[in-house]
Design a protein around this motif. Sequence first.
Motif, PDB file in Angstrom:
ATOM      1  N   ASP A   1       0.793  -1.241   0.000  1.00  0.00           N
ATOM      2  CA  ASP A   1       0.000   0.000   0.000  1.00  0.00           C
ATOM      3  C   ASP A   1       0.823   1.288   0.000  1.00  0.00           C
ATOM      4  O   ASP A   1       0.307   2.357  -0.289  1.00  0.00           O
ATOM      5  CB  ASP A   1      -1.018   0.007   1.173  1.00  0.00           C
ATOM      6  CG  ASP A   1      -0.361   0.096   2.545  1.00  0.00           C
ATOM      7  OD1 ASP A   1       0.891   0.081   2.629  1.00  0.00           O
ATOM      8  OD2 ASP A   1      -1.101   0.162   3.536  1.00  0.00           O
ATOM      9  N   HIS A   2       2.113   1.188   0.301  1.00  0.00           N
ATOM     10  CA  HIS A   2       2.892   2.415   0.482  1.00  0.00           C
ATOM     11  C   HIS A   2       3.996   2.597  -0.556  1.00  0.00           C
ATOM     12  O   HIS A   2       4.832   3.481  -0.424  1.00  0.00           O
ATOM     13  CB  HIS A   2       3.509   2.417   1.888  1.00  0.00           C
ATOM     14  CG  HIS A   2       4.379   1.220   2.121  1.00  0.00           C
ATOM     15  ND1 HIS A   2       3.866  -0.025   2.378  1.00  0.00           N
ATOM     16  CD2 HIS A   2       5.716   1.075   2.078  1.00  0.00           C
ATOM     17  CE1 HIS A   2       4.860  -0.884   2.508  1.00  0.00           C
ATOM     18  NE2 HIS A   2       5.991  -0.249   2.324  1.00  0.00           N
TER      19      HIS A   2
ATOM     20  N   ILE B   1      -5.781   3.028  -1.341  1.00  0.00           N
ATOM     21  CA  ILE B   1      -4.468   3.383  -0.796  1.00  0.00           C
ATOM     22  C   ILE B   1      -4.707   4.489   0.241  1.00  0.00           C
ATOM     23  O   ILE B   1      -5.402   5.468  -0.060  1.00  0.00           O
ATOM     24  CB  ILE B   1      -3.542   3.903  -1.937  1.00  0.00           C
ATOM     25  CG1 ILE B   1      -3.391   2.840  -3.036  1.00  0.00           C
ATOM     26  CG2 ILE B   1      -2.193   4.375  -1.402  1.00  0.00           C
ATOM     27  CD1 ILE B   1      -2.780   1.523  -2.622  1.00  0.00           C
TER      28      ILE B   1
ATOM     29  N   CYS C   1      -0.325   7.682  -4.745  1.00  0.00           N
ATOM     30  CA  CYS C   1      -1.018   6.707  -5.597  1.00  0.00           C
ATOM     31  C   CYS C   1      -0.269   6.575  -6.919  1.00  0.00           C
ATOM     32  O   CYS C   1       0.214   7.574  -7.458  1.00  0.00           O
ATOM     33  CB  CYS C   1      -2.441   7.168  -5.894  1.00  0.00           C
ATOM     34  SG  CYS C   1      -3.595   6.766  -4.584  1.00  0.00           S
TER      35      CYS C   1
END
Length: 345
Positions: free
Chosen positions: A89-90, A108, A114
């Motif tokens: 997610d990062h 996210i 993103c």
Amino acid sequence: MLTVVKHTATSVVTIERFIIEEERNHPEATGELSGILYDLALAAKMIANKVRSAGLADILGSAESENVQGEVQQKLDIMANEIIVKAMDHGGRLCAMASEEEPGIIQIPEHFRCGKYCLLFDPLDGSSNIDVNVPVGTIFSVVRKITRGRHGELEDMLQPGRRQVAAGYVIYGSSTMLVYTTGQGAHGFTLDPSIGEFLLSHPNIRIPENGRYLSVNDSYENHWSENARTLMRHYKGLESDHKALSTRYVGSLVADFHRNLLGGGIFAYPSNTKSPHGKLRLLYEANPLAFIVEQAGGAACDGTRRILDVEPTELHQRTPLYIGSKNEVELATRLLAGQRELALA
Ligand code: AHG
Ligand code: MN
Ligand code: MN
């Protein structure tokens, strides 16, 4: 006559080096897709570690139950889901994710950047097999974002499988293996646990054109269509001069698929009167494996259509699936369309 044995030089190639070298074939590449693949390889190692100690879950779980907060042992498929989400997610490369374990799109978090890709995955395939120490897997698919906003939307997820830019699976078996494609062949890497690296072990996998194995749960036979029943009789050599395939069914799609990819065969999950749309999920299971099998020279269909051409309408859409060696899938397409005489020609 003297036979000269040619030795080919073998070299140790890590998945990281392989991904970088593949990227060089695309001068326009920004490295984002490569980054997604590294991060997935890392998540796979973390899940492999959990799967290896799955037999200890009850023991560890009972210790955990004494915890004052009353935490309960998490199920391994939920754990695998969290590992992937947290690993992915990062990185700034994804705009959203979708998992078989979650009802909607996974966004996210606002504080992370993103990117331009969406990840779809089945965190732990065959998870009911965990308790009996049978191989399980992870399956993933990557598509490019097509909507304009910052976050990924349903429309981005519902793209036909032919638009995938990468797909792969991990099998947690007697060894852990990761197989992936970015459209330049299908390549397999085996985890060397002593150094914690995936090493190239199966470059450019080619599936035999004819099958050796048939993987199907035929306890549903009475609920299949007449055509599906006939097809299975062909595979078993009972209806024509088709070579009788050996039946092998693990009940973990990844494990059944993997065996057939390397040895030749067909995995079939027809629709039946109890599950009229089949059981397997188009976006998390069928599409990624279809991309891989085609790259290896095989095929995948839902009975009438090429899997990669099916237009998805729902995130958790199910599909009948026939996947594996080219000639076996072609037979399925012909017989399921009812053209029996063609198949026998
Ligand atoms: P999952 O564990 O991700 O829900 O997938 C289970 C699937 C697949 O792995 C397997 O091929 C199939 O279910 C087996 O289904 P049956 O038990 O109906 O044969
Ligand atoms: Mn699954
Ligand atoms: Mn699953």
